[in-house]
Write a protein that holds these residues in place. Structure first.
Motif: not given
Ligand code: ZN
Ligand code: AMP
Ligand code: ZN
Length: 404
Positions: A37-39, A72-74, A195-197, A240-243, A342-344
């Motif tokens: 679930i991205d983000g 980040k996602t990728f 969820v990320d969007t 998830a990939d990140h918060g 944002a995330h990163g």
């Molecule tokens: Zn992501």
């Protein structure tokens, strides 16, 4: 009759111990479904609006998971399926430049680069290793799954398309699982982006994020109900990939105020910036960026702190700037509205922590507490019964979670 029943019950209860001594043949294993679930920030789970994910955590285990830098996602999706940090898996950013391909930029939105194995071949994702070891895989979206990495794709895969609804994605997974055993995948990925969007557009505390959480949770409920209806047990691993962190246009660091815009290439901007000086202007760029700044810290890639495990890959830009939490680094006009989320950021930022929850017949123990996302790979390898490649992860999570 009573003795017969007792005998059968004893045999059934002895089965897990026997299974541990000699791993079950692939066809007899429960399939493993890896859901991203991205983000989905780790603490979204505490909002009490995702009863299906909460049930998975309660029946199995959950813990905060520390993403890899850059958050980040990728890069993080590739870390999850390779056990290698971005510096080692080759996907060092959502955008990147390789000195061997000057003038070309990898970015998510450019299929000509994003689908070229050149960028992905520095690592081998678990579905490729699984196929080599006779375990069938299918991907309902995952960064990299559309690319022939080491000349191989998952047996079943889909070209990424945001318009495919969550329900369609789950139904595709259920269809794969309905197949006869000899062509049924043992390892499946499933990816949700909403969820990320919503987090980017409206911020992590918005009603829109909560609505997206409820919606994705409902789809996970649909998956569980589908599995139940066909009498199938599966190991479900949700990550998830990140918060996500709230950002706004009052907290912006504008590199154009510090440097001429034509003196550098901004490979990636936002919560962190990857900056490549243009050839003739090295000294100006280094001099301007490497001094102290309010709300951001810039370093040569070779001087980044050890804990970030970042900077040795030739694809990492010469200078990496990390914004203070909530701040955004820009070079000129932003490519998207800054206010939202944002995330990163630094992967030590508590708001970058990602969700981990898992349950299923082979999830029998508890995660030991916050862990690094490189440890997911050894857990997946154990669940699907393959020998993992060398990775940056260790087996502590896998051992704790599958302890009997
Ligand atoms: Zn992501
Ligand atoms: P980020 O910019 O880091 O927030 O990236 C998240 C976005 O990546 C999602 O909203 C998706 O649109 C996009 N994305 C996710 N998976 C893929 C994929 N396999 N191919 C292309 N884009 C993707
Ligand atoms: Zn995002």
């Amino acid at each position: 009759m009573k003795t017969l029943v007792l005998l059968i019950l004893t045999l059934i209860s002895a089965a897990p111990a026997m299974a541990q001594e000699a791993p079950a043949p692939a066809a007899e294993r429960a399939p493993t479904i890896l859901i991203s679930i991205d983000g989905f920030r780790s603490d979204y789970l505490d909002r009490g609006i995702s009863p299906n994910i909460a049930a998975i955590a309660a029946q199995g285990t959950s813990a905060p998971m520390r993403p890899s830098f850059p958050t980040k996602t990728f890069p993080n999706h590739y870390t999850l399926v390779t056990g290698l940090r971005p510096d080692h898996n080759g996907i060092v950013g959502n955008s990147m430049i390789d000195p061997r391909r000057p003038l070309v930029k990898f970015s998510l939105g450019d299929p000509r680069q994003a689908l070229d194995p050149f960028w992905w071949d520095e690592a081998e994702p678990i579905w490729v290793t699984a196929e080599k070891q006779g375990v069938r895989s299918a991907t309902m979206f995952w960064p990299g799954s559309e690319v022939p990495i080491h000349d191989s794709r998952p047996e079943d895969w889909q070209r990424f398309d945001q318009n495919v609804t969550g329900r369609q994605r789950v139904n595709a997974v259920l269809d794969w699982l309905r197949r006869p055993a000899d062509i049924r995948p043992q390892f499946i990925t499933l990816y949700f982006d909403t969820v990320d969007t919503a987090g980017h557009r409206f911020g992590p505390d918005s009603d829109d994020v909560n609505a997206a959480i409820r919606d994705v949770d409902g789809e996970i409920g649909h998956l569980r109900a589908g599995l139940k209806a066909m009498g199938m047990q599966a190991n479900i691993v949700i990550v998830a990939d990140h918060g996500m962190r709230a950002t706004d246009d009052a907290r912006v660091i504008q590199l154009a105020d510090i440097l001429p815009l034509d003196s550098f290439i901004m490979v990636e901007g936002g919560p962190y910036a990857a900056v490549e000086p243009a050839a003739a202007t090295d000294t100006i760029v280094y001099d301007a960026l490497l001094q102290p700044h309010d709300h951001m810290n810039c370093q040569r890639k070779e001087d980044l702190p050890e804990r970030l495990h970042y900077g040795s890959n030739p694809r990492v830009a010469a200078i990496i700037c990390i914004a203070e939490a909530g701040w955004t680094i820009l070079a000129g006009e932003p490519p998207y509205p800054v206010t939202g989320g944002a995330h990163g950021y630094d992967n030590n930022d508590p708001e970058m922590l990602a969700l981990f929850a898992a349950s299923g017949p082979d999830i029998t123990g508890q995660a030991p507490g916050t862990f690094d996302n490189v440890d997911i790979y050894p857990l997946l390898a154990r669940l699907i019964g393959i020998t993992p490649l060398a990775s940056d992860g260790n087996s502590a999570l896998a051992e704790a979670v599958t302890r009997r």
